[in-house]
Design an enzyme around this catalytic site. Structure first.
Site, mmCIF file in Angstrom:
data_model
loop_
_atom_site.group_PDB
_atom_site.id
_atom_site.type_symbol
_atom_site.label_atom_id
_atom_site.label_comp_id
_atom_site.label_asym_id
_atom_site.label_seq_id
_atom_site.Cartn_x
_atom_site.Cartn_y
_atom_site.Cartn_z
ATOM 1 C CB SER A 1 -0.809 -0.006 1.130
ATOM 2 O OG SER A 1 -1.713 1.057 1.245
ATOM 3 C CB SER A 2 0.907 4.255 -0.520
ATOM 4 O OG SER A 2 1.549 5.622 -0.298
ATOM 5 C CE1 TYR B 1 -0.057 4.878 -5.635
ATOM 6 C CE2 TYR B 1 0.420 6.530 -3.601
ATOM 7 C CZ TYR B 1 0.793 5.053 -4.416
ATOM 8 O OH TYR B 1 1.726 4.251 -4.144
ATOM 9 C CE LYS C 1 -0.627 1.700 -3.725
ATOM 10 N NZ LYS C 1 -0.277 0.259 -4.098
#
Length: 264
Positions: A156-157, A170, A174
């Site tokens: 993920s982020s 984006y 995530k």
């Protein structure tokens, strides 16, 4: 034998890594192989082929000679995950190994940096079709062949839990991947399978070049460990721990791999 088992904790395991031709994905594929896993790298474009070959050569040159293969497939397309898995199983069968997959790393992802007023439906589809739907369909395709005690690791982020300007598609994709991680963990744990996510902060990679510099600089300044960005190896080592036996009591979790920039 005991020392070999310790140094190669993933020996005999089969790992699939999507988006494994470069950056974090390539680092994960290599570190899994260092620990003994046989690795299947999924890559998308023809131009990524030579990069993938470099990683394969690096893997097969390791002293303990793990096996490695590459499969090209655009996970934006709904039929590709099944085709990729079929090719992976054929490769395993051709080499006389059981047609089981032990570790799946859903790493492939894409970002679009755009202000809210300029986002198009095509932009949304580009990001969500790969970052969310691609991971879901890839996991579905692997699931019938996933060993008991398998490992699913979603990349993920830190953006999933932070607000960054012009990165709404984006970051929200995530966040969706994190939600899937928790639900899959609740669903798949009966046979010892674990599902976790790793949230890298900024990492020196090709993708970092697309992030607005002011965001990266602000993150570096707010990172407790040495005020720097992370390395691919640092993220890969966390993934490898989740892929191993030592993490068997950890599932449904999201681990911040950000030097403390994000603390959950």
């Amino acid at each position: 034998m005991a020392s070999q088992s310790f140094s190669l904790p993933l020996q005999g395991k089969v790992a699939m890594v999507t988006g494994g031709s470069r950056g974090i994905g390539a680092g994960i594929a290599y570190e899994l192989a260092v620990r003994g896993a046989n690795v299947i790298i999924i890559y998308t474009s023809e131009r990524s082929g030579p990069l993938t070959d470099e990683i394969l050569s690096k893997i097969t040159s390791l002293e303990h000679r793990p096996h490695a293969a590459k499969i090209r497939g655009d996970l934006n397309q709904v039929d590709i995950p099944t085709k990729v898995v079929d090719q992976a199983l054929a490769w395993l069968e051709s080499s006389g190994r059981p047609k089981n997959i032990d570790i799946l790393v859903n790493n492939a992802g894409v970002e679009v940096v755009k202000a809210l007023g300029t986002i198009t439906a095509e932009d949304f589809a580009k990001v969500y079709d790969l970052n969310v739907r691609g991971a879901l369909l890839m996991t579905q395709a692997v699931l019938p062949h996933l060993s008991a005690g398998g490992r699913i690791i979603n990349i993920s982020s830190v953006g999933s839990r932070a607000g960054f300007k012009e990165m709404g598609i984006y970051c929200s994709s995530k966040a969706a991947l994190e939600g899937l991680t928790r639900c899959w963990a609740a669903e798949l744990g009966k046979n010892g399978t674990t599902v976790n996510a790793v949230n890298p902060g900024p990492v020196q990679s090709e993708m970092l070049d697309n992030i607005p510099k002011d965001i990266v600089n602000a993150q570096k300044a707010a990172t407790p460990i040495e005020n720097r960005v992370g390395t691919v190896e640092e993220v890969a080592m966390i993934v490898c721990w989740l892929a191993g036996e030592e993490s068997r009591w950890v599932t449904g979790q999201t681990i911040s791999a950000s030097g403390g920039w994000a603390m959950y």
